[in-house]
Scaffold this motif. Structure first.
Motif, PDB file in Angstrom:
ATOM      1  N   ALA A  25       0.837  -1.204   0.000  1.00  7.26           N
ATOM      2  CA  ALA A  25       0.000   0.000   0.000  1.00  7.26           C
ATOM      3  C   ALA A  25       0.869   1.250   0.000  1.00  7.26           C
ATOM      4  O   ALA A  25       0.563   2.220  -0.698  1.00  7.26           O
ATOM      5  CB  ALA A  25      -0.935  -0.011   1.217  1.00  7.26           C
ATOM      6  N   TRP A  26       1.939   1.241   0.786  1.00  4.36           N
ATOM      7  CA  TRP A  26       2.863   2.383   0.791  1.00  4.36           C
ATOM      8  C   TRP A  26       3.462   2.590  -0.591  1.00  4.36           C
ATOM      9  O   TRP A  26       3.531   3.721  -1.083  1.00  4.36           O
ATOM     10  CB  TRP A  26       3.996   2.161   1.808  1.00  4.36           C
ATOM     11  CG  TRP A  26       3.658   2.608   3.173  1.00  4.36           C
ATOM     12  CD1 TRP A  26       3.289   1.826   4.224  1.00  4.36           C
ATOM     13  CD2 TRP A  26       3.636   3.947   3.668  1.00  4.36           C
ATOM     14  NE1 TRP A  26       3.036   2.596   5.335  1.00  4.36           N
ATOM     15  CE2 TRP A  26       3.248   3.903   5.018  1.00  4.36           C
ATOM     16  CE3 TRP A  26       3.903   5.186   3.085  1.00  4.36           C
ATOM     17  CZ2 TRP A  26       3.121   5.038   5.796  1.00  4.36           C
ATOM     18  CZ3 TRP A  26       3.782   6.322   3.872  1.00  4.36           C
ATOM     19  CH2 TRP A  26       3.400   6.250   5.201  1.00  4.36           C
ATOM     20  N   THR A  27       3.897   1.516  -1.216  1.00  3.15           N
ATOM     21  CA  THR A  27       4.507   1.613  -2.543  1.00  3.15           C
ATOM     22  C   THR A  27       3.526   2.186  -3.551  1.00  3.15           C
ATOM     23  O   THR A  27       3.859   3.119  -4.300  1.00  3.15           O
ATOM     24  CB  THR A  27       4.989   0.220  -3.013  1.00  3.15           C
ATOM     25  OG1 THR A  27       5.935  -0.276  -2.065  1.00  3.15           O
ATOM     26  CG2 THR A  27       5.622   0.289  -4.375  1.00  3.15           C
ATOM     27  N   ASN A  28       2.315   1.656  -3.572  1.00  2.70           N
ATOM     28  CA  ASN A  28       1.311   2.150  -4.519  1.00  2.70           C
ATOM     29  C   ASN A  28       0.937   3.598  -4.233  1.00  2.70           C
ATOM     30  O   ASN A  28       0.804   4.404  -5.164  1.00  2.70           O
ATOM     31  CB  ASN A  28       0.061   1.270  -4.478  1.00  2.70           C
ATOM     32  CG  ASN A  28       0.305  -0.115  -5.025  1.00  2.70           C
ATOM     33  OD1 ASN A  28       1.221  -0.330  -5.804  1.00  2.70           O
ATOM     34  ND2 ASN A  28      -0.507  -1.067  -4.612  1.00  2.70           N
ATOM     35  N   GLY A  29       0.775   3.934  -2.970  1.00  2.00           N
ATOM     36  CA  GLY A  29       0.412   5.300  -2.609  1.00  2.00           C
ATOM     37  C   GLY A  29       1.487   6.299  -2.967  1.00  2.00           C
ATOM     38  O   GLY A  29       1.202   7.373  -3.515  1.00  2.00           O
ATOM     39  N   LEU A  30       2.730   5.970  -2.678  1.00  5.77           N
ATOM     40  CA  LEU A  30       3.826   6.878  -3.005  1.00  5.77           C
ATOM     41  C   LEU A  30       4.013   7.015  -4.513  1.00  5.77           C
ATOM     42  O   LEU A  30       4.357   8.089  -5.010  1.00  5.77           O
ATOM     43  CB  LEU A  30       5.120   6.419  -2.332  1.00  5.77           C
ATOM     44  CG  LEU A  30       5.127   6.539  -0.808  1.00  5.77           C
ATOM     45  CD1 LEU A  30       6.401   5.940  -0.230  1.00  5.77           C
ATOM     46  CD2 LEU A  30       4.980   7.996  -0.379  1.00  5.77           C
ATOM     47  N   GLN A  31       3.766   5.937  -5.236  1.00  8.35           N
ATOM     48  CA  GLN A  31       3.844   6.006  -6.692  1.00  8.35           C
ATOM     49  C   GLN A  31       2.756   6.935  -7.237  1.00  8.35           C
ATOM     50  O   GLN A  31       3.008   7.738  -8.129  1.00  8.35           O
ATOM     51  CB  GLN A  31       3.711   4.615  -7.296  1.00  8.35           C
ATOM     52  CG  GLN A  31       3.890   4.586  -8.797  1.00  8.35           C
ATOM     53  CD  GLN A  31       3.861   3.172  -9.351  1.00  8.35           C
ATOM     54  OE1 GLN A  31       3.422   2.239  -8.692  1.00  8.35           O
ATOM     55  NE2 GLN A  31       4.323   3.021 -10.570  1.00  8.35           N
ATOM     56  N   THR A  32       1.562   6.859  -6.688  1.00  9.65           N
ATOM     57  CA  THR A  32       0.471   7.743  -7.109  1.00  9.65           C
ATOM     58  C   THR A  32       0.827   9.201  -6.816  1.00  9.65           C
ATOM     59  O   THR A  32       0.623  10.075  -7.662  1.00  9.65           O
ATOM     60  CB  THR A  32      -0.835   7.369  -6.382  1.00  9.65           C
ATOM     61  OG1 THR A  32      -1.176   6.020  -6.718  1.00  9.65           O
ATOM     62  CG2 THR A  32      -1.975   8.293  -6.763  1.00  9.65           C
ATOM     63  N   VAL A  86      -2.639  16.428  -2.817  1.00  8.27           N
ATOM     64  CA  VAL A  86      -1.551  15.624  -2.252  1.00  8.27           C
ATOM     65  C   VAL A  86      -1.827  15.318  -0.781  1.00  8.27           C
ATOM     66  O   VAL A  86      -1.562  14.203  -0.309  1.00  8.27           O
ATOM     67  CB  VAL A  86      -0.186  16.321  -2.445  1.00  8.27           C
ATOM     68  CG1 VAL A  86       0.907  15.642  -1.636  1.00  8.27           C
ATOM     69  CG2 VAL A  86       0.188  16.334  -3.923  1.00  8.27           C
ATOM     70  N   GLY A  87      -2.380  16.273  -0.062  1.00  7.91           N
ATOM     71  CA  GLY A  87      -2.750  16.027   1.335  1.00  7.91           C
ATOM     72  C   GLY A  87      -3.759  14.898   1.448  1.00  7.91           C
ATOM     73  O   GLY A  87      -3.653  14.034   2.326  1.00  7.91           O
ATOM     74  N   GLU A  88      -4.751  14.902   0.564  1.00  7.78           N
ATOM     75  CA  GLU A  88      -5.746  13.831   0.562  1.00  7.78           C
ATOM     76  C   GLU A  88      -5.113  12.491   0.194  1.00  7.78           C
ATOM     77  O   GLU A  88      -5.454  11.454   0.772  1.00  7.78           O
ATOM     78  CB  GLU A  88      -6.873  14.169  -0.410  1.00  7.78           C
ATOM     79  CG  GLU A  88      -7.736  15.329   0.051  1.00  7.78           C
ATOM     80  CD  GLU A  88      -8.695  15.829  -1.018  1.00  7.78           C
ATOM     81  OE1 GLU A  88      -8.655  15.332  -2.167  1.00  7.78           O
ATOM     82  OE2 GLU A  88      -9.485  16.737  -0.698  1.00  7.78           O
ATOM     83  N   ASP A  92      -5.122   9.153   2.491  1.00  7.17           N
ATOM     84  CA  ASP A  92      -5.569   7.852   1.979  1.00  7.17           C
ATOM     85  C   ASP A  92      -4.469   6.808   2.103  1.00  7.17           C
ATOM     86  O   ASP A  92      -4.733   5.649   2.433  1.00  7.17           O
ATOM     87  CB  ASP A  92      -6.011   7.979   0.516  1.00  7.17           C
ATOM     88  CG  ASP A  92      -7.278   8.781   0.348  1.00  7.17           C
ATOM     89  OD1 ASP A  92      -8.000   8.992   1.346  1.00  7.17           O
ATOM     90  OD2 ASP A  92      -7.555   9.216  -0.799  1.00  7.17           O
ATOM     91  N   LEU A  93      -3.241   7.225   1.830  1.00  6.45           N
ATOM     92  CA  LEU A  93      -2.106   6.315   1.942  1.00  6.45           C
ATOM     93  C   LEU A  93      -1.963   5.794   3.369  1.00  6.45           C
ATOM     94  O   LEU A  93      -1.794   4.595   3.584  1.00  6.45           O
ATOM     95  CB  LEU A  93      -0.822   7.031   1.506  1.00  6.45           C
ATOM     96  CG  LEU A  93       0.504   6.346   1.816  1.00  6.45           C
ATOM     97  CD1 LEU A  93       0.586   4.995   1.132  1.00  6.45           C
ATOM     98  CD2 LEU A  93       1.656   7.223   1.389  1.00  6.45           C
TER      99      LEU A  93
END
Length: 109
Positions: A25-32, A86-88, A92-93
């Motif tokens: 989840a961290w990887t996907n969130g940071l990629q987004t 980005v805050g949102e 979510d991340l």
């Protein structure tokens, strides 16, 4: 004694599985977030170049001030919108990364 070992083994397996899901989840969130930031930077650069071209072709100081004021307003509004987005995404991340392990921590209490 055997039951305790089995419980500990099960807890460790659940924890590792949850940690792996959390890391994903961290990887996907940071990629987004990185993708959004790159898109914003590209758009911002394009708008800045466009504003500079308009400014360079201004025929009067009044027109130049008008172009600059429009660009400043647009850039500020774009920045605020991007910062909000980005805050949102970070919120979510955090939720998505914590979700796989929250149940494990609840069981551990």
């Amino acid at each position: 004694m055997m039951q305790t070992f089995e419980n500990a083994s099960k807890f460790n397996k659940e924890f590792v599985d949850g940690a792996m899901k959390s890391a994903a989840a961290w990887t996907n969130g940071l990629q987004t977030i990185a993708t959004q930031s790159a898109e914003y930077a590209k758009t911002s650069m394009e708008k800045g170049t466009e504003a500079f071209e308009k400014l360079a072709s201004a025929k009067s100081p009044e027109k130049a001030f008008e172009v600059q004021a429009e660009y400043a307003k647009s850039a500020f509004e774009g920045f605020v919108a991007q910062a909000t987005k980005v805050g949102e995404l970070y919120a979510d991340l955090a939720k998505d990364a914590y979700k796989p392990i929250e149940g494990i921590f609840a069981k551990g209490k």
